[in-house]
Design a protein around this motif. Structure first.
Motif: not given
Length: 249
Positions: A72, A83, A145, A155
């Motif tokens: 991801v 992230e 995401a 994503e």
């Protein structure tokens, strides 16, 4: 190998070090022993046999979850620090700092530079995880995401692909997806019904979804996974309350 690492760990950090060493050695032993029996042409996840049934070990679950996380994170060709930070925070809260760091080191040393196949990872995890846990994995991936406040199309494609391999139903996928997007009908999507549904159907859908996402479903999991379940459960409640307000129920 695991006992060697346990002895080395004990020499450096005492009893705690021996536990960490045994944990790392067990992972490496499983990886190298299994890899020696398979060809070099495959990916790291060729060591997993889809026909095997039973529960997944904590170390295998953590490595596979981290591998799905990396798919991801790299989906849009950019590695977002927010992230990465979310993944680290999630693992530290779930498993503790030392155990999380051990998983990261094993991933970086053994898995990171090999081919990571969502198909093979999910084929291994699918028969070993309850449906409720697979839903939580999907919710976790959406949170990664969305860590930078935007879920890109690339994503979304990666997460949808993982959901399909985990055999998460389309309605459940759309329900969790709607928790991260604002739209006129996202409350209905979360409850997995059409906007034209009757009041009775709305109430029935709420009871069904509240039961599906109830935190008790994951009471056997770590606290952070239970927190994720609570987040989904809260979204279902908010969606129902929004529809109630719109309809004057």
């Amino acid at each position: 190998m695991k006992w060697l690492f346990a002895i080395i760990g004990f020499a450096f950090r005492g009893f705690i070090g021996s536990i960490i060493g045994f944990f790392i050695g067990s992972i490496l032993e499983r990886i190298f022993f299994s890899s020696s029996k398979s060809s070099d042409s495959g990916s790291f996840f060729d060591i997993f046999d889809e026909s095997q049934k039973g529960s997944v070990s904590p170390s295998d679950f953590e490595l596979n979850l981290l591998s799905l996380s990396s798919l991801v994170i790299k989906a849009d060709g950019q590695v977002s620090q927010s992230e990465m930070d979310y993944v680290r925070m999630y693992f530290v809260q779930s498993y503790g700092k030392e155990r999380a760091n051990a998983t990261f080191r094993t991933f970086n040393n053994v898995v990171k530079n090999r081919e990571i196949s969502a198909d093979r990872i999910c084929a291994y995890l699918r028969p070993r995880l309850s449906y409720e846990v697979r839903l939580q994995v999907l919710h976790y991936l959406f949170n990664i995401a969305n860590a930078d406040q935007h879920v890109s199309d690339s994503e979304m494609r990666v997460i949808r692909n993982i959901a399909q391999h985990l055999r998460v139903g389309l309605q459940d996928f759309e329900s969790i997806k709607a928790m991260f997007f604002q739209s006129a009908d996202n409350a209905y999507k979360i409850l997995e019904i059409e906007k034209s549904a009757s009041d009775a159907e709305v109430k029935k859908a709420y009871r069904t979804m509240a039961k599906k996402y109830h935190p008790d479903k994951l009471q056997h999991m770590d606290e952070v996974h239970q927190k994720g379940a609570q987040e989904k459960f809260t979204k279902v409640q908010e969606a129902y309350e929004k529809i109630q307000k719109e309809r004057g129920l």
